[in-house]
Scaffold this active site. Structure first.
Site, PDB file in Angstrom:
ATOM      1  N   ASN A   1       0.909  -1.162   0.000  1.00 31.31           N
ATOM      2  CA  ASN A   1       0.000   0.000   0.000  1.00 31.31           C
ATOM      3  C   ASN A   1       0.937   1.198   0.000  1.00 31.31           C
ATOM      4  OD1 ASN A   1      -2.390   1.254   2.454  1.00 31.31           O
ATOM      5  ND2 ASN A   1      -2.407   1.548   0.253  1.00 31.31           N
TER       6      ASN A   1
ATOM      7  N   ASN B   1      -6.344  10.934  -1.111  1.00 30.92           N
ATOM      8  CA  ASN B   1      -6.415   9.847  -2.093  1.00 30.92           C
ATOM      9  C   ASN B   1      -5.984  10.373  -3.454  1.00 30.92           C
ATOM     10  OD1 ASN B   1      -7.558   7.665  -0.486  1.00 30.92           O
ATOM     11  ND2 ASN B   1      -9.421   8.902  -0.386  1.00 30.92           N
TER      12      ASN B   1
ATOM     13  N   CYS C   1      -5.511   6.316   7.628  1.00 36.02           N
ATOM     14  CA  CYS C   1      -4.670   5.535   6.713  1.00 36.02           C
ATOM     15  C   CYS C   1      -3.738   4.721   7.592  1.00 36.02           C
ATOM     16  CB  CYS C   1      -3.900   6.455   5.765  1.00 36.02           C
ATOM     17  SG  CYS C   1      -2.824   5.534   4.630  1.00 36.02           S
ATOM     18  N   GLY C   2      -4.129   3.486   7.894  1.00 38.66           N
ATOM     19  CA  GLY C   2      -3.374   2.694   8.868  1.00 38.66           C
ATOM     20  C   GLY C   2      -1.954   2.410   8.412  1.00 38.66           C
TER      21      GLY C   2
ATOM     22  N   HIS D   1     -15.991   2.013   6.321  1.00 36.59           N
ATOM     23  CA  HIS D   1     -15.723   0.694   5.728  1.00 36.59           C
ATOM     24  C   HIS D   1     -16.988  -0.137   5.714  1.00 36.59           C
ATOM     25  CE1 HIS D   1     -11.285   1.103   5.795  1.00 36.59           C
ATOM     26  NE2 HIS D   1     -11.518   1.865   6.850  1.00 36.59           N
TER      27      HIS D   1
ATOM     28  N   ASN E   1     -14.956   2.607   1.828  1.00 32.51           N
ATOM     29  CA  ASN E   1     -13.971   1.586   1.469  1.00 32.51           C
ATOM     30  C   ASN E   1     -14.679   0.240   1.557  1.00 32.51           C
ATOM     31  OD1 ASN E   1     -11.289   3.238   1.463  1.00 32.51           O
ATOM     32  ND2 ASN E   1     -12.312   3.828   3.373  1.00 32.51           N
TER      33      ASN E   1
ATOM     34  N   GLU F   1     -10.518   0.427  -2.286  1.00 32.73           N
ATOM     35  CA  GLU F   1     -10.441   1.632  -1.458  1.00 32.73           C
ATOM     36  C   GLU F   1     -11.181   2.812  -2.077  1.00 32.73           C
ATOM     37  OE1 GLU F   1      -6.884   3.093   0.170  1.00 32.73           O
ATOM     38  OE2 GLU F   1      -6.119   1.118   0.792  1.00 32.73           O
TER      39      GLU F   1
ATOM     40  N   CYS G   1      -4.672  -2.520   3.232  1.00 32.12           N
ATOM     41  CA  CYS G   1      -5.408  -1.391   3.803  1.00 32.12           C
ATOM     42  C   CYS G   1      -5.467  -1.616   5.313  1.00 32.12           C
ATOM     43  CB  CYS G   1      -6.804  -1.320   3.196  1.00 32.12           C
ATOM     44  SG  CYS G   1      -7.793   0.047   3.822  1.00 32.12           S
ATOM     45  N   GLY G   2      -4.727  -0.807   6.063  1.00 33.95           N
ATOM     46  CA  GLY G   2      -4.635  -1.027   7.510  1.00 33.95           C
ATOM     47  C   GLY G   2      -5.954  -0.750   8.217  1.00 33.95           C
ATOM     48  N   SER G   3      -6.570   0.394   7.892  1.00 36.34           N
ATOM     49  CA  SER G   3      -7.857   0.696   8.543  1.00 36.34           C
ATOM     50  C   SER G   3      -8.902  -0.323   8.109  1.00 36.34           C
ATOM     51  CB  SER G   3      -8.301   2.120   8.189  1.00 36.34           C
ATOM     52  OG  SER G   3      -8.347   2.306   6.782  1.00 36.34           O
ATOM     53  N   GLY G   4      -8.749  -0.823   6.865  1.00 34.09           N
ATOM     54  CA  GLY G   4      -9.673  -1.855   6.371  1.00 34.09           C
ATOM     55  C   GLY G   4      -9.515  -3.165   7.117  1.00 34.09           C
TER      56      GLY G   4
HETATM   57  N1  LIG Z   1      -4.818   2.582   2.695  1.00 32.87           N
HETATM   58  C1  LIG Z   1      -5.323   3.177   3.928  1.00 32.87           C
HETATM   59  C2  LIG Z   1      -6.790   3.484   3.836  1.00 32.87           C
HETATM   60  C3  LIG Z   1      -7.055   4.652   2.990  1.00 32.87           C
HETATM   61  C4  LIG Z   1      -8.507   4.997   3.079  1.00 32.87           C
HETATM   62  C5  LIG Z   1      -8.922   5.959   2.019  1.00 32.87           C
HETATM   63  N2  LIG Z   1      -9.019   5.279   0.729  1.00 32.87           N
HETATM   64  C6  LIG Z   1     -10.267   6.557   2.366  1.00 32.87           C
HETATM   65  O1  LIG Z   1     -10.795   7.297   1.539  1.00 32.87           O
HETATM   66  O2  LIG Z   1     -10.761   6.307   3.480  1.00 32.87           O
HETATM   67  C7  LIG Z   1      -5.054   2.313   5.154  1.00 32.87           C
HETATM   68  O3  LIG Z   1      -4.015   1.637   5.173  1.00 32.87           O
HETATM   69  O4  LIG Z   1      -5.872   2.377   6.096  1.00 32.87           O
END
Ligand SMILES: N[C@H](CCC[C@H](N)C(=O)O)C(=O)O
Length: 276
Positions: A14, A66, A75-76, A158, A189, A207, A216-219
């Site tokens: 990522n 983004n 963005c984790g 999410h 997401n 995303e 995707c960390g938050s995902g």
């Molecule tokens: N890649 C990121 C998440 C980005 C989220 C972004 N796409 C949004 O609009 O919330 C992560 O590692 O959490």
């Protein structure tokens, strides 16, 4: 000439452009974010991360964009990368990284990985947000043939859908349809996940504002919380993404811990006005 110096980093593939906004430099427009994010005519990234001076007692502030120019609240994977830079700069193994969604405590572990307290999982419909006041455990998304989503906000929205085989989902087709569904006033997401065991989950992600990413960390945090809420997993699991594995724990106090690696690919400079 509007030149910027940047770092290209990633967390499990990522990938990020990281700009130190504490140094004097040009302000970027939405067009600039899109031009730098172009995978052929620019650098290309999943998120553009700008480090700013702290505003609320933390060690630094991180702003997240983004590649479509939209701003995100979390963005984790990027948090680990920026925290790694700031901890090295300050000679600390623990810092507070401020984001628009709150201050995140980040720690470097002995094995070099970084652990982030991503804050509390927000579970009410209004917090996701959803356009209707429904139970976030089972949300019917119009046009989604794969079953109800479990929605979680980790500072960003999410929608998690559990399926028999996440690898068989036509993500590039269904992802944008669900991302932009009217039920998500701020878009969302989209994660498809397969629970392989109480501490073992496979997931893929479309995303918001970025498309398919390798991680995707938050995902991953949202997927673990959703699996635990559905009784499909425990409150701690390894989450396998296309780019590698994150360890996620949903603490009893509601906070979600994410642990994973950080990588620096290269350093670069560019002139924003030469990008077309
Ligand atoms: N890649 C990121 C998440 C980005 C989220 C972004 N796409 C949004 O609009 O919330 C992560 O590692 O959490």
């Amino acid at each position: 000439m509007r030149q910027i110096a940047f770092l290209k980093m990633n967390g499990l593939g990522n990938d990020f452009v990281v700009l130190d906004g504490r140094e004097p430099g040009p302000a970027l427009s939405e067009r600039d974010y899109r031009a730098v994010g172009d995978r052929r005519r620019g650098v290309g990234y999943d998120q553009f991360l700008t480090i700013e001076a702290p505003k609320n007692g933390g060690d630094a502030f991180m702003r997240i964009h983004n590649p479509d120019g939209s701003e995100a609240g979390a963005c984790g994977n990027g948090t680990r990368c920026v925290a790694d830079l700031v901890m090295a700069e300050l000679g600390k193994d623990r810092i507070g990284l401020e984001t628009v969604a709150g201050t995140l405590i980040c720690e470097r572990l002995d094995d070099g990985r970084v652990r982030v307290d991503m804050g509390p999982a927000r579970l009410d419909a209004a917090e996701i947000p959803l356009a209707e006041s429904v139970d976030t455990l089972n949300v019917e998304i119009p046009g989604n043939p794969y079953g109800p989503a479990c929605c979680v906000n980790m500072g960003n929205p999410h929608a998690v859908i559990f399926v028999e085989d996440a690898d068989a989902i036509p993500l590039s087709e269904i992802g944008p349809k669900l991302e932009t569904s009217d039920i998500f006033p701020d878009r969302a997401n989209i994660e498809f996940a397969t629970v392989r065991g109480p501490e073992d989950i496979r997931m893929r992600v479309w995303e918001r504002g970025a498309g398919i990413t390798e991680a995707c960390g938050s995902g991953a945090c949202a997927v673990l919380v959703a699996a635990a809420r559905r009784g499909l997993s425990g409150r701690k699991a390894d989450v396998e993404l296309d780019g590698g594995t994150l360890t996620i724990e949903w603490r009893e106090d509601g906070h979600v811990l994410m642990t994973g690696p950080v990588a620096l690919s290269f350093k670069g400079t560019l002139d924003l006005d030469t990008l077309t």
